[in-house]
Design an enzyme around this catalytic site. Structure first.
Site, mmCIF file in Angstrom:
data_model
loop_
_atom_site.group_PDB
_atom_site.id
_atom_site.type_symbol
_atom_site.label_atom_id
_atom_site.label_comp_id
_atom_site.label_asym_id
_atom_site.label_seq_id
_atom_site.Cartn_x
_atom_site.Cartn_y
_atom_site.Cartn_z
ATOM 1 C CB ILE A 13 -2.520 8.341 22.552
ATOM 2 C CG1 ILE A 13 -3.375 8.178 23.921
ATOM 3 C CG2 ILE A 13 -3.157 9.619 21.808
ATOM 4 C CD1 ILE A 13 -3.269 9.303 25.384
ATOM 5 C CG ASP A 32 6.495 1.904 20.449
ATOM 6 O OD1 ASP A 32 6.685 0.646 21.832
ATOM 7 O OD2 ASP A 32 5.178 2.689 20.612
ATOM 8 C CG LEU A 34 7.210 -3.533 19.993
ATOM 9 C CD1 LEU A 34 6.855 -4.406 19.029
ATOM 10 C CD2 LEU A 34 5.509 -2.748 19.670
ATOM 11 C CB ALA A 78 6.463 8.919 27.254
ATOM 12 C CE1 TYR A 144 4.353 10.227 32.757
ATOM 13 C CE2 TYR A 144 3.014 12.023 32.877
ATOM 14 C CZ TYR A 144 2.851 11.302 32.769
ATOM 15 O OH TYR A 144 2.196 11.303 31.383
ATOM 16 C CE LYS A 148 5.059 12.825 29.294
ATOM 17 N NZ LYS A 148 4.631 12.401 27.880
ATOM 18 C CB ILE A 189 -10.782 4.567 32.500
ATOM 19 C CG1 ILE A 189 -12.231 5.923 32.375
ATOM 20 C CG2 ILE A 189 -12.133 4.461 30.924
ATOM 21 C CD1 ILE A 189 -12.716 6.435 32.542
ATOM 22 C CB ILE A 207 -14.176 -2.291 41.454
ATOM 23 C CG1 ILE A 207 -14.533 -2.017 39.806
ATOM 24 C CG2 ILE A 207 -13.757 0.144 41.085
ATOM 25 C CD1 ILE A 207 -15.160 -1.789 38.769
ATOM 26 N N GLY A 277 1.653 10.230 45.711
ATOM 27 C CA GLY A 277 1.935 11.999 44.812
ATOM 28 C C GLY A 277 0.703 11.198 44.125
HETATM 29 P P1 NAD Z 1 0.562 4.122 26.374
HETATM 30 O O1 NAD Z 1 2.442 3.240 27.789
HETATM 31 O O2 NAD Z 1 -0.048 3.000 25.297
HETATM 32 O O3 NAD Z 1 2.154 4.591 24.694
HETATM 33 C C1 NAD Z 1 3.401 4.575 25.466
HETATM 34 C C2 NAD Z 1 4.096 4.151 24.096
HETATM 35 O O4 NAD Z 1 5.344 4.355 24.575
HETATM 36 C C3 NAD Z 1 4.023 2.622 23.798
HETATM 37 O O5 NAD Z 1 3.776 1.621 22.533
HETATM 38 C C4 NAD Z 1 5.446 2.372 23.964
HETATM 39 O O6 NAD Z 1 6.002 1.353 24.137
HETATM 40 C C5 NAD Z 1 5.532 3.500 24.105
HETATM 41 N N1 NAD Z 1 7.506 3.999 24.328
HETATM 42 C C6 NAD Z 1 7.987 3.421 25.423
HETATM 43 N N2 NAD Z 1 9.256 3.325 25.734
HETATM 44 C C7 NAD Z 1 9.717 3.978 24.815
HETATM 45 C C8 NAD Z 1 10.833 4.085 24.339
HETATM 46 N N3 NAD Z 1 11.834 4.052 24.902
HETATM 47 N N4 NAD Z 1 11.069 4.082 22.763
HETATM 48 C C9 NAD Z 1 10.532 3.988 22.009
HETATM 49 N N5 NAD Z 1 9.126 4.228 22.917
HETATM 50 C C10 NAD Z 1 8.558 3.597 23.920
HETATM 51 O O7 NAD Z 1 0.872 5.378 26.930
HETATM 52 P P2 NAD Z 1 -0.341 5.917 25.866
HETATM 53 O O8 NAD Z 1 -1.455 7.242 26.791
HETATM 54 O O9 NAD Z 1 -0.979 5.746 24.791
HETATM 55 O O10 NAD Z 1 0.403 7.941 26.238
HETATM 56 C C11 NAD Z 1 1.159 8.051 24.898
HETATM 57 C C12 NAD Z 1 1.381 9.916 25.410
HETATM 58 O O11 NAD Z 1 0.549 10.505 25.840
HETATM 59 C C13 NAD Z 1 2.529 9.463 26.276
HETATM 60 O O12 NAD Z 1 3.927 10.530 25.976
HETATM 61 C C14 NAD Z 1 1.873 10.051 28.127
HETATM 62 O O13 NAD Z 1 2.831 10.189 28.740
HETATM 63 C C15 NAD Z 1 1.271 10.805 27.555
HETATM 64 N N6 NAD Z 1 -0.168 11.216 28.654
HETATM 65 C C16 NAD Z 1 -1.102 9.874 28.542
HETATM 66 C C17 NAD Z 1 -2.374 10.445 29.428
HETATM 67 C C18 NAD Z 1 -3.232 9.426 29.093
HETATM 68 O O14 NAD Z 1 -4.290 9.662 30.528
HETATM 69 N N7 NAD Z 1 -3.442 8.147 28.737
HETATM 70 C C19 NAD Z 1 -1.962 11.803 29.734
HETATM 71 C C20 NAD Z 1 -0.820 12.926 29.610
HETATM 72 C C21 NAD Z 1 0.170 12.226 28.543
HETATM 73 C C1 UD1 Z 2 -3.618 9.819 34.587
HETATM 74 C C2 UD1 Z 2 -1.861 8.783 32.755
HETATM 75 C C3 UD1 Z 2 -0.282 10.119 32.844
HETATM 76 C C4 UD1 Z 2 -0.893 11.389 32.549
HETATM 77 C C5 UD1 Z 2 -2.337 11.716 33.746
HETATM 78 C C6 UD1 Z 2 -3.352 13.170 33.394
HETATM 79 C C7 UD1 Z 2 -2.040 6.567 32.349
HETATM 80 C C8 UD1 Z 2 -1.314 5.491 33.207
HETATM 81 N N1 UD1 Z 2 -1.596 7.465 33.226
HETATM 82 O O1 UD1 Z 2 -2.094 9.751 35.484
HETATM 83 O O2 UD1 Z 2 0.086 9.547 31.741
HETATM 84 O O3 UD1 Z 2 0.258 12.015 32.142
HETATM 85 O O4 UD1 Z 2 -3.604 11.219 33.748
HETATM 86 O O5 UD1 Z 2 -3.703 13.962 33.924
HETATM 87 O O6 UD1 Z 2 -2.914 7.145 31.340
HETATM 88 N N2 UD1 Z 2 -6.549 4.334 40.371
HETATM 89 C C9 UD1 Z 2 -7.889 3.485 41.058
HETATM 90 N N3 UD1 Z 2 -7.976 2.309 41.131
HETATM 91 C C10 UD1 Z 2 -7.012 1.624 40.229
HETATM 92 C C11 UD1 Z 2 -6.399 2.595 39.244
HETATM 93 C C12 UD1 Z 2 -6.459 3.892 39.739
HETATM 94 O O7 UD1 Z 2 -7.826 4.427 42.382
HETATM 95 O O8 UD1 Z 2 -7.268 0.504 39.602
HETATM 96 C C13 UD1 Z 2 -6.795 5.972 41.082
HETATM 97 C C14 UD1 Z 2 -5.246 6.704 40.861
HETATM 98 O O9 UD1 Z 2 -4.798 6.360 42.189
HETATM 99 C C15 UD1 Z 2 -5.496 8.042 41.295
HETATM 100 C C16 UD1 Z 2 -6.911 7.636 39.536
HETATM 101 O O10 UD1 Z 2 -7.711 6.405 40.424
HETATM 102 O O11 UD1 Z 2 -5.559 8.593 41.554
HETATM 103 C C17 UD1 Z 2 -6.719 7.909 37.929
HETATM 104 O O12 UD1 Z 2 -5.047 7.386 38.133
HETATM 105 P P1 UD1 Z 2 -4.402 7.239 36.762
HETATM 106 O O13 UD1 Z 2 -5.299 6.348 35.419
HETATM 107 O O14 UD1 Z 2 -3.422 6.095 36.994
HETATM 108 O O15 UD1 Z 2 -3.807 8.490 35.941
HETATM 109 P P2 UD1 Z 2 -3.135 9.139 36.374
HETATM 110 O O16 UD1 Z 2 -2.656 9.253 37.569
HETATM 111 O O17 UD1 Z 2 -3.850 11.095 37.027
#
Ligand code: NAD
Ligand code: UD1
Length: 314
Positions: A13, A32, A34, A78, A144, A148, A189, A207, A277
């Protein structure tokens, strides 16, 4: 000119946010470590400074905040995996909670104008009321989600306690280009798209579905999330929490149906035990964020099509 700090800017993101900020002519600093992000997610740009380091390094943050004048901090760094936090709670707590507190302290110290925190729909937990509204009870049920929620409270309380302009966005399930599928902790996804690609190349793959596939999520395209982050920065959002989703509930089985319409035949499905969870149902009420001008522009099928087209090119 002021700078904008994006923590976690090399991640999924974060890198989309950085791209948009640079397109708007902003000067951006990314910190970051990385751990899951990649340097190549970011463009080469004279307005972009990349710092490889951790948000748990208080000394580094002190230097950074003293060296640059940040007007806005977007805090996205994060450990984003719910599942990983169950496996490694202490490590995740250091990053997801302590890191936020260090950043809030530094931001207040130097007088940052806006602090936007990436919270999560995970804070709602498994309470039955749907769709999730910001004023509903929460039940964070994984490390987590607990971190948060605590970070989110520290962020918005900064406004009530110190008059510091800070806001939190509860992202629902974000998907799109550059989401890394390479770990079992990755977003669902990104993993499904990766398995479909392998299948199309003739590899033997499946899958994997944890549980019966009827669990639901509100899948939101990353460009809509970037739009929400920028609205939160511009608007009168201090001390408030906003959901960021689409308002549409989709089960994993429905998601797979939509993917099938886009890509054709899917790899075989393999049903595995549910993850500890794991939340059963999740969908956002987006009326609060709509009131500051947000509306999701990308329906799921459109977002998935874009992601698939990008993914076959890379
Ligand atoms: P991501 O893992 O691609 O991005 C997280 C980034 O944080 C990475 O680049 C990682 O290297 C960096 N990072 C981790 N630990 C660090 C540290 N100690 N110091 C500096 N950098 C660090 O994940 P994302 O999906 O892009 O998530 C971005 C934010 O959005 C996160 O806070 C995540 O919890 C939140 N979020 C994501 C989703 C989702 O569906 N992807 C949903 C809800 C919230
Ligand atoms: C995701 C985000 C989290 C965010 C949350 C908000 C990631 C990695 N996690 O968590 O940061 O805060 O949404 O709602 O982006 N699943 C399968 N098969 C797979 C992988 C996952 O069935 O191969 C299932 C999981 O068990 C879960 C669902 O798909 O039921 C979604 O999983 P996941 O994409 O990891 O997301 P969340 O746990 O919802």
């Amino acid at each position: 000119m002021d700078f904008t700090l994006v923590t976690g800017g090399a991640g999924f993101i974060g890198s989309h946010l950085v791209e948009e900020l640079l397109a708007r002519g902003r000067r951006v600093v990314v910190i970051d470590d990385l751990s899951t992000g990649k340097r190549e997610n970011l463009p080469q740009n004279q307005n972009l400074t990349f710092i490889e380091g951790s948000i748990t390094d208080a000394e580094l943050l002190k230097h950074l905040f003293s060296e640059y004048r940040f007007s806005t901090v977007f805090h996205l760094a994060a450990v984003a995996s719910v599942h990983r936090s169950v496996e490694e709670p202490l490590y995740c707590h250091r990053v997801n909670f302590d890191g936020t507190l260090y950043l809030l302290e530094e931001s207040k110290r130097v007088g940052v104008k806006k602090f936007v925190f990436a919270s999560s729909a995970a804070v709602y937990g498994d309470l039955p009321q749907l769709p999730k509204r910001e004023d509903m009870a929460v039940k964070p049920q994984t490390p987590y989600a607990v971190d948060k929620y605590a970070s989110e409270r520290y962020t918005v309380n900064s406004f009530n306690l110190y008059g510091f302009d800070a806001t939190a966005l509860r992202f629902f399930n974000v998907y799109g280009e550059r989401q890394d599928p390479s770990s079992p902790y990755s977003g669902v996804i990104s993993i499904f798209i990766d398995r479909i690609k392998r299948f199309k190349r003739g590899e033997e793959t499946t899958i994997d579905i944890y549980g019966d596939g009827r669990q639901t999520r509100d899948f939101v395209y990353v460009k809509d999330v970037v739009g929400a982050l920028l609205l939160a920065e511009e608007g009168k959002t201090a001390g408030e929490v906003y959901n960021v989703g689409t308002g549409k509930e989709t089960s994993l089985l429905e998601l797979l149906e939509t993917l099938k319409e886009i890509v054709g035949e899917l790899p075989p499905l393999r049903f595995l035990p549910p993850r500890p969870g794991d939340i059963k149902r999740s969908v956002a009420d987006i009326s609060k964020i709509s009131s500051i001008g947000y509306y999701p522009k990308f329906p799921l099928k459109e977002g998935l099509k874009r992601l698939w087209e990008w993914s076959v090119k890379t």
